[in-house]
Design an enzyme around this catalytic site. Structure first.
Site, PDB file in Angstrom:
ATOM      1  N   HIS A 120     -20.057   2.784 -28.026  1.00 49.84           N
ATOM      2  CA  HIS A 120     -19.221   4.215 -27.875  1.00 49.84           C
ATOM      3  C   HIS A 120     -20.151   5.295 -27.809  1.00 49.84           C
ATOM      4  O   HIS A 120     -19.803   6.055 -28.946  1.00 49.84           O
ATOM      5  CB  HIS A 120     -17.790   4.289 -28.248  1.00 49.84           C
ATOM      6  CG  HIS A 120     -16.995   3.239 -27.727  1.00 49.84           C
ATOM      7  ND1 HIS A 120     -15.991   3.703 -26.819  1.00 49.84           N
ATOM      8  CD2 HIS A 120     -16.507   2.147 -28.260  1.00 49.84           C
ATOM      9  CE1 HIS A 120     -15.441   2.814 -26.539  1.00 49.84           C
ATOM     10  NE2 HIS A 120     -15.404   1.702 -27.363  1.00 49.84           N
TER      11      HIS A 120
ATOM     12  N   GLU B 215     -19.928   8.184 -26.516  1.00 53.52           N
ATOM     13  CA  GLU B 215     -18.998   9.333 -26.216  1.00 53.52           C
ATOM     14  C   GLU B 215     -18.622   9.785 -27.794  1.00 53.52           C
ATOM     15  O   GLU B 215     -18.131  10.756 -28.001  1.00 53.52           O
ATOM     16  CB  GLU B 215     -18.305   9.276 -25.267  1.00 53.52           C
ATOM     17  CG  GLU B 215     -16.867   8.442 -25.746  1.00 53.52           C
ATOM     18  CD  GLU B 215     -17.063   7.009 -25.625  1.00 53.52           C
ATOM     19  OE1 GLU B 215     -15.879   6.330 -26.048  1.00 53.52           O
ATOM     20  OE2 GLU B 215     -18.210   6.568 -25.550  1.00 53.52           O
TER      21      GLU B 215
ATOM     22  N   CYS C  21     -18.149   0.028 -23.244  1.00 50.45           N
ATOM     23  CA  CYS C  21     -17.728  -0.967 -23.564  1.00 50.45           C
ATOM     24  C   CYS C  21     -16.714  -1.786 -22.623  1.00 50.45           C
ATOM     25  O   CYS C  21     -17.230  -2.655 -22.069  1.00 50.45           O
ATOM     26  CB  CYS C  21     -16.299  -0.430 -24.714  1.00 50.45           C
ATOM     27  SG  CYS C  21     -15.657  -1.478 -25.749  1.00 50.45           S
TER      28      CYS C  21
END
Length: 240
Positions: A213, A215, A110
């Site tokens: 994202h 994660e 990001c």
């Protein structure tokens, strides 16, 4: 021995106290991918400190967070530019440039994609609305940030394509700034349906960044762990 993966932090203010913060999704993903996560506090840009950080790690993750000050890509602040942390900007730009000069494996997420592009000489749109036909879906509301928001098309013969082995993914999206002009030494590896750049990469051992994202997605979409595994594997090759 596990590859040591440095993870950039961000400032979090609570009253008179300021914290160096990292969302646990980053550290958990690195651990699950076989690496050893090390959180990097924001420091000055003195070369001895930057080099000290890079000597201590085998790979680097550039995390999400606040907007980048437009002065770092020769623009004035526009109305829709968001929260800024110039101290972090200066530190991460210096860190990226030093890491690239060492060919240290690097993965941006990001804001990490944006800071990589800016550090290497590119620039940004300060808000989606400043780009013609950009879809507002990129800026998911907070309550939907864990959920896929749109698709991305991965370009053939890219490192990203080799990692996933597919041409299309459904991904999260929670950014309001996007790449305007790509840095000269980077290439696009993924785009959204509206043409917004969603992934970039560079030459060398491992230099890759995505706008979504992973994660946040790993728990429900385990295929996203492949990005962290690829970084950890590349970082393992840096040991003598």
């Amino acid at each position: 021995m596990r590859s040591r993966i440095g993870i950039t932090s961000w400032h979090y203010q609570e009253g008179d106290e300021r914290w160096e913060a990292v969302m646990e999704g980053y550290t958990r993903a690195v651990l699950e991918a076989g690496g050893l996560p090390l959180i990097l506090p924001i420091a000055s840009t003195e070369p001895i400190l930057i080099e000290g950080y890079l000597e201590a790690i085998d790979g680097l993750i550039l995390t999400g967070g606040a907007d980048i000050h437009p002065s770092f890509y020769e623009q004035d602040i526009l109305t829709l530019c968001g929260e800024i942390d110039e101290e972090r900007d200066r530190f991460e730009i210096a860190l990226v440039r030093a890491a690239r000069s060492r060919d240290l494996p690097l993965f941006g997420i990001c804001r990490g994609l944006q800071i990589l592009n800016v550090a290497m000489g590119g620039n940004l749109y300060q808000d989606l609305s400043y780009r013609h036909n950009a879809d507002p879906v990129h800026q998911s509301p907070r309550e939907r940030r864990m959920e896929p928001a749109h698709t991305v098309v991965i370009r053939e013969n890219s490192r990203l394509g080799a990692i996933f082995g597919v041409r299309e993914l459904h991904v999260t999206s929670s950014h309001h700034q996007i790449i305007r002009d790509l840095a000269p030494d980077l290439t696009v590896n993924a785009t959204a349906p509206d043409g917004v750049i969603e992934g970039i990469e560079g030459a060398g051992r491992f230099c890759l960044a995505v706008h979504w994202h992973p994660e946040r997605m790993v728990a429900r979409h385990p295929e996203q762990l492949a990005l962290f595994r690829a970084l950890v594997e590349a970082a393992g090759h840096t040991r003598v």
